[in-house]
Motif scaffolding. Structure first.
Motif, PDB file in Angstrom:
ATOM      1  N   TYR A   1       0.796  -1.226   0.000  1.00 50.17           N
ATOM      2  CA  TYR A   1       0.000   0.000   0.000  1.00 50.17           C
ATOM      3  C   TYR A   1       0.833   1.283   0.000  1.00 50.17           C
ATOM      4  N   ILE A   2       2.095   1.191   0.402  1.00 50.38           N
ATOM      5  CA  ILE A   2       2.938   2.388   0.503  1.00 50.38           C
ATOM      6  C   ILE A   2       3.862   2.463  -0.708  1.00 50.38           C
ATOM      7  N   LEU A   3       3.817   3.572  -1.406  1.00 48.52           N
ATOM      8  CA  LEU A   3       4.608   3.734  -2.621  1.00 48.52           C
ATOM      9  C   LEU A   3       5.851   4.582  -2.392  1.00 48.52           C
ATOM     10  N   ASP A   4       6.065   5.031  -1.168  1.00 51.32           N
ATOM     11  CA  ASP A   4       7.228   5.856  -0.818  1.00 51.32           C
ATOM     12  C   ASP A   4       8.387   4.937  -0.425  1.00 51.32           C
ATOM     13  N   SER A   5       9.434   4.905  -1.227  1.00 48.40           N
ATOM     14  CA  SER A   5      10.557   3.984  -0.999  1.00 48.40           C
ATOM     15  C   SER A   5      11.293   4.292   0.306  1.00 48.40           C
ATOM     16  N   GLN A   6      11.402   5.565   0.690  1.00 53.67           N
ATOM     17  CA  GLN A   6      12.095   5.919   1.930  1.00 53.67           C
ATOM     18  C   GLN A   6      11.314   5.435   3.149  1.00 53.67           C
ATOM     19  N   LEU A   7      10.001   5.519   3.064  1.00 59.28           N
ATOM     20  CA  LEU A   7       9.168   5.038   4.164  1.00 59.28           C
ATOM     21  C   LEU A   7       9.269   3.514   4.296  1.00 59.28           C
ATOM     22  N   ILE A   8       9.357   2.830   3.172  1.00 53.67           N
ATOM     23  CA  ILE A   8       9.538   1.375   3.191  1.00 53.67           C
ATOM     24  C   ILE A   8      10.884   1.012   3.800  1.00 53.67           C
ATOM     25  N   MET A   9      11.934   1.749   3.440  1.00 52.43           N
ATOM     26  CA  MET A   9      13.260   1.499   4.010  1.00 52.43           C
ATOM     27  C   MET A   9      13.249   1.713   5.519  1.00 52.43           C
ATOM     28  N   PHE A  10      12.526   2.709   5.974  1.00 47.40           N
ATOM     29  CA  PHE A  10      12.404   2.976   7.410  1.00 47.40           C
ATOM     30  C   PHE A  10      11.704   1.812   8.101  1.00 47.40           C
ATOM     31  N   LEU A  11      10.671   1.299   7.466  1.00 44.10           N
ATOM     32  CA  LEU A  11       9.938   0.154   8.000  1.00 44.10           C
ATOM     33  C   LEU A  11      10.837  -1.081   8.063  1.00 44.10           C
ATOM     34  N   GLU A  12      11.628  -1.311   7.044  1.00 44.54           N
ATOM     35  CA  GLU A  12      12.554  -2.438   7.027  1.00 44.54           C
ATOM     36  C   GLU A  12      13.591  -2.319   8.141  1.00 44.54           C
ATOM     37  N   ALA A  13      14.037  -1.089   8.414  1.00 43.07           N
ATOM     38  CA  ALA A  13      15.023  -0.860   9.474  1.00 43.07           C
ATOM     39  C   ALA A  13      14.437  -1.210  10.839  1.00 43.07           C
ATOM     40  N   ILE A  14      13.157  -0.935  11.038  1.00 46.28           N
ATOM     41  CA  ILE A  14      12.496  -1.300  12.299  1.00 46.28           C
ATOM     42  C   ILE A  14      12.458  -2.820  12.445  1.00 46.28           C
ATOM     43  N   SER A  15      12.118  -3.512  11.373  1.00 52.45           N
ATOM     44  CA  SER A  15      12.094  -4.982  11.408  1.00 52.45           C
ATOM     45  C   SER A  15      13.459  -5.533  11.774  1.00 52.45           C
ATOM     46  N   GLN A  16      14.492  -4.962  11.187  1.00 48.84           N
ATOM     47  CA  GLN A  16      15.856  -5.417  11.472  1.00 48.84           C
ATOM     48  C   GLN A  16      16.227  -5.152  12.929  1.00 48.84           C
ATOM     49  N   LYS A  17      15.794  -4.015  13.461  1.00 54.65           N
ATOM     50  CA  LYS A  17      16.111  -3.667  14.846  1.00 54.65           C
ATOM     51  C   LYS A  17      15.458  -4.672  15.815  1.00 54.65           C
ATOM     52  N   TRP A  18      14.209  -5.031  15.585  1.00 57.96           N
ATOM     53  CA  TRP A  18      13.555  -6.028  16.434  1.00 57.96           C
ATOM     54  C   TRP A  18      14.259  -7.381  16.326  1.00 57.96           C
ATOM     55  N   THR A  19      14.742  -7.713  15.132  1.00 56.69           N
ATOM     56  CA  THR A  19      15.457  -8.980  14.943  1.00 56.69           C
ATOM     57  C   THR A  19      16.751  -8.994  15.750  1.00 56.69           C
ATOM     58  N   VAL A  20      17.443  -7.866  15.806  1.00 58.12           N
ATOM     59  CA  VAL A  20      18.672  -7.763  16.611  1.00 58.12           C
ATOM     60  C   VAL A  20      18.350  -7.956  18.088  1.00 58.12           C
ATOM     61  N   ILE A  21      17.279  -7.340  18.547  1.00 60.18           N
ATOM     62  CA  ILE A  21      16.879  -7.491  19.955  1.00 60.18           C
ATOM     63  C   ILE A  21      16.598  -8.958  20.277  1.00 60.18           C
ATOM     64  N   ARG A  22      15.879  -9.618  19.382  1.00 59.13           N
ATOM     65  CA  ARG A  22      15.602 -11.047  19.575  1.00 59.13           C
ATOM     66  C   ARG A  22      16.898 -11.843  19.651  1.00 59.13           C
ATOM     67  N   SER A  23      17.857 -11.557  18.766  1.00 58.67           N
ATOM     68  CA  SER A  23      19.134 -12.274  18.749  1.00 58.67           C
ATOM     69  C   SER A  23      19.916 -12.040  20.030  1.00 58.67           C
ATOM     70  N   LEU A  24      19.924 -10.817  20.524  1.00 64.78           N
ATOM     71  CA  LEU A  24      20.643 -10.515  21.765  1.00 64.78           C
ATOM     72  C   LEU A  24      20.037 -11.250  22.955  1.00 64.78           C
ATOM     73  N   LEU A  25      18.716 -11.378  22.964  1.00 70.67           N
ATOM     74  CA  LEU A  25      18.077 -12.103  24.065  1.00 70.67           C
ATOM     75  C   LEU A  25      18.377 -13.596  24.003  1.00 70.67           C
ATOM     76  N   PHE A  26      18.469 -14.143  22.790  1.00 76.69           N
ATOM     77  CA  PHE A  26      18.877 -15.546  22.662  1.00 76.69           C
ATOM     78  C   PHE A  26      20.290 -15.746  23.210  1.00 76.69           C
ATOM     79  N   LYS A  27      21.176 -14.788  22.936  1.00 80.98           N
ATOM     80  CA  LYS A  27      22.536 -14.860  23.477  1.00 80.98           C
ATOM     81  C   LYS A  27      22.504 -14.757  24.995  1.00 80.98           C
ATOM     82  N   PHE A  28      21.641 -13.890  25.511  1.00 82.95           N
ATOM     83  CA  PHE A  28      21.517 -13.706  26.955  1.00 82.95           C
ATOM     84  C   PHE A  28      21.185 -15.026  27.640  1.00 82.95           C
ATOM     85  N   VAL A  29      20.286 -15.784  27.031  1.00 84.03           N
ATOM     86  CA  VAL A  29      19.882 -17.065  27.610  1.00 84.03           C
ATOM     87  C   VAL A  29      21.059 -18.036  27.655  1.00 84.03           C
TER      88      VAL A  29
END
Length: 318
Positions: free
Chosen positions: A252-280
């Motif tokens: 639905y979003i045709l703005d490439s910069q907004l999509i890149m921002f959304l992708e960066a958020i997904s990547q940030k959550w993935t990093v948090i998940r990875s760090l918590l796996f390491k914590f365990v």
């Protein structure tokens, strides 16, 4: 008889069995499933009062989006010969969506003869010699992988006989050929949905702030080990939902910069998940060194989510 080229649609993860069944049918008719998902928002919230019930939830608004799809839904009340009713629809090239109780579905080993739960199945064929329907379903609850199965006539009749006082019905589907499937003007309707529900999205950001405040406080407490064990599934679910939101909004979003921002958020959550796996897995001294990093990432993700919410609303305003 089997509807030619009818196959499972597994390109988009979705928790709701009604929507998943619709995806198979829309794909069969060559209809873009995103025409049907215009009433979907992703909102941060708690599903109950518990702190560990937090996630990014799919929020289905009370809006019928079938008009945008070209899919025609026919409600059929079940009579004394439901097998014939269903087979006649299939013979007319109309796939069927049937609401069953998983208690009566033999291949569902997680529920068969043990658990009562309502569930939509998709019927696309039948064989009168073998007395079976060809259906598409998943093997167990919460599985995103749907595949071909067979369901006996007797299994369906057992369910109908058990619930025959409930005025049972099924849906049969056809395609309105007058709808131009190449017309993308429906995308504007998603912007209207966002703007009509911006308060709902803003409330989600405020709840995310409260959750992150709770998260950082608990992670820096003396009970951090126990907290991470409890919160891990929450973060895993959020990471999955964030990726699903990304896939949805890209339609639905045709703005490439907004999509890149959304992708960066997904990547940030993935990093948090990875760090918590390491914590365990880490020893206690290494765990302590991880805590500041995790706290910084979770605070950054709030700032990014808050900024994205503003950008999305502004984008939808045009």
């Amino acid at each position: 008889m089997i509807l030619k080229n009818f196959k499972p649609y597994n390109h988009l993860d979705y928790f709701d069995c009604y929507y998943k069944a619709m995806f198979h049918i829309m794909d069969y008719f060559g209809i873009d499933v995103y025409r049907f998902l215009l009433n979907q928002l992703y909102v941060y919230k708690y599903c109950d009062e518990g702190k560990y019930s937090f996630s990014l939830f799919q929020y289905s608004l009370q809006q019928d989006t079938l008009e945008y799809t070209g899919l025609v839904r026919e409600k059929v009340l079940i009579n004394d010969n439901p097998i014939l009713q269903i087979n006649q629809k299939i013979e007319s090239s109309k796939p069927v969506m049937f609401l069953m109780d998983c208690f009566y579905i033999p291949f569902r080993i997680d529920t068969y003869n043990s658990v009562h739960t309502s569930h939509f199945i998709c019927i696309y064929g039948f064989n009168n010699k073998r007395n079976i329907f060809n259906i598409i379903d998943h093997d167990y609850v919460n599985s995103f992988a749907y595949r071909e199965h067979e369901l006996s006539y007797d299994a369906l009749l057992d369910y109908i006989n058990a619930y025959k006082k409930n005025n049972l019905y099924f849906y049969a589907f056809s395609k309105d050929e007058s709808i131009d499937q190449s017309d993308k003007s429906y995308i504007q309707e998603y912007s209207n949905v966002v703007l009509r529900n911006k308060n709902l999205l803003n409330d989600g950001i405020r709840r995310l702030y409260d959750f992150i405040d709770f998260f950082t406080s608990e992670l820096q407490s003396s009970t951090a080990n126990e907290f991470v064990e409890k919160i891990m599934i929450v973060i895993v679910n959020i990471t999955r939902s964030v990726k699903q939101r990304e896939d949805l909004l890209k339609a639905y979003i045709l703005d490439s910069q907004l999509i890149m921002f959304l992708e960066a958020i997904s990547q940030k959550w993935t990093v948090i998940r990875s760090l918590l796996f390491k914590f365990v897995r880490y020893e206690q001294d290494k765990k302590l060194s991880l805590i500041p990093n995790v706290c910084n990432y979770i605070k950054e993700v709030f700032e990014m989510e808050s900024e994205f919410n503003k950008k999305l609303i502004n984008y939808c305003k045009g």
